[in-house]
Design a protein around this motif. Structure first.
Motif, PDB file in Angstrom:
ATOM      1  N   PHE A 195      71.806  23.470  90.663  1.00 44.17           N
ATOM      2  CA  PHE A 195      72.908  23.799  91.561  1.00 44.17           C
ATOM      3  C   PHE A 195      74.063  22.810  91.417  1.00 44.17           C
ATOM      4  CE2 PHE A 195      69.906  26.627  93.560  1.00 44.17           C
ATOM      5  CZ  PHE A 195      70.705  27.636  94.073  1.00 44.17           C
ATOM      6  N   ASN A 196      73.950  21.907  90.434  1.00 41.91           N
ATOM      7  CA  ASN A 196      75.033  20.955  90.170  1.00 41.91           C
ATOM      8  C   ASN A 196      75.453  20.269  91.470  1.00 41.91           C
ATOM      9  OD1 ASN A 196      75.032  21.853  87.390  1.00 41.91           O
ATOM     10  ND2 ASN A 196      75.948  23.720  88.181  1.00 41.91           N
ATOM     11  N   ASN A 197      76.727  20.355  91.831  1.00 43.03           N
ATOM     12  CA  ASN A 197      77.168  19.682  93.059  1.00 43.03           C
ATOM     13  C   ASN A 197      77.364  20.639  94.230  1.00 43.03           C
ATOM     14  OD1 ASN A 197      79.266  20.958  91.902  1.00 43.03           O
ATOM     15  ND2 ASN A 197      80.563  19.153  91.633  1.00 43.03           N
ATOM     16  N   THR A 198      76.729  21.835  94.174  1.00 45.61           N
ATOM     17  CA  THR A 198      76.905  22.832  95.235  1.00 45.61           C
ATOM     18  C   THR A 198      76.583  22.272  96.622  1.00 45.61           C
ATOM     19  OG1 THR A 198      76.488  24.708  93.787  1.00 45.61           O
ATOM     20  CG2 THR A 198      76.012  25.032  96.118  1.00 45.61           C
ATOM     21  N   PHE A 199      75.522  21.466  96.707  1.00 47.03           N
ATOM     22  CA  PHE A 199      75.062  21.000  98.020  1.00 47.03           C
ATOM     23  C   PHE A 199      75.457  19.554  98.318  1.00 47.03           C
ATOM     24  CE2 PHE A 199      72.083  24.422  96.849  1.00 47.03           C
ATOM     25  CZ  PHE A 199      72.343  25.272  97.920  1.00 47.03           C
TER      26      PHE A 199
END
Ligand SMILES: [Ca+2]
Ligand SMILES: [Ca+2]
Length: 217
Positions: free
Chosen positions: A47-51
């Motif tokens: 999710f890479n930097n989604t959260f």
């Protein structure tokens, strides 16, 4: 007052009561009235930097309206990278009640290198019975302000749960929002008039007949 006139009034009131049943107005479904979650069908990936920064998947449904403009930054978009070609992100929407969907809205990323290339939707009613499927190849998002692409749908009807599987040809899935304009479903078949209204209507008709006869006498 003329009895025929009075009875006609009763009849009109009864008819008005029967015809006042109309469908609900379309509403935009977002984080104020529906929920979204990441599904277990999501492929292995990142999710890479989604959260980062305390953000949640609610970023998918945080547009205030179907015509809202959103700018691409860490607090507005979702970015998933599947480990393998064909892998993707699964989202589960719950509308809380059944709606008839009028329009699908999708705010895609602005370039081919990261945008969403395909979405497979599956629609379910309140009993979790499948009521439709849809495959969509969304357009690139506008730049710099990203507006929704609107896809008008004649169906499905009676939808409470939606599963969306989003993929990118190059494993990248980056977008801003996914939304629906819909109307609260009306019971099908058409509702039976209330007994009280039926009695009122019958009374009105009877009154008109009696009134008409007395005028003839
Ligand atoms: Ca967003
Ligand atoms: Ca792409």
């Amino acid at each position: 007052m003329n009895k025929l006139l009075i009875n006609s009034g009763v009849l009109c009131a009864a008819i008005l009561g029967l015809t006042s049943y109309v469908g609900a107005a379309p509403v935009y479904l977002n984080n104020t009235n529906i929920s979204v979650a990441v599904g277990s069908g999501t492929s292995p990936g990142s999710f890479n930097n989604t959260f980062s920064g305390g953000n949640t998947i609610e970023k998918v449904i945080d547009a205030p309206s179907a015509t809202a403009t959103e700018f691409h930054n860490q607090n507005t978009h979702i970015w998933f990278t599947a480990d393998n070609i064909g892998g993707g992100l699964e989202l589960l929407f719950d509308f809380g009640q059944e709606y008839d969907i009028n329009t699908l809205h999708f705010w895609n990323y602005t370039s081919e290198s990261y945008d969403v290339d395909n979405i497979n939707f599956t629609f379910f009613n309140s009993s979790n019975t499948q009521v439709g499927t849809l495959g969509v190849q969304p357009a690139l998002g506008s730049s710099p302000g990203i507006l929704a692409q609107d896809i008008v749908l004649a169906a499905p009807l009676n939808v409470q749960f939606v599963t969306a599987f989003l993929t990118g040809d190059n494993r990248q899935v980056d977008f801003q929002n996914l939304g629906f304009t819909a109307e609260v479903s009306t019971p099908r078949p058409n509702p039976v008039p209330e007994p009280g209204l039926v009695s009122l209507l019958a009374l009105g008709l009877l009154g008109m007949l009696v009134g008409g006869r007395s005028r003839l006498l």
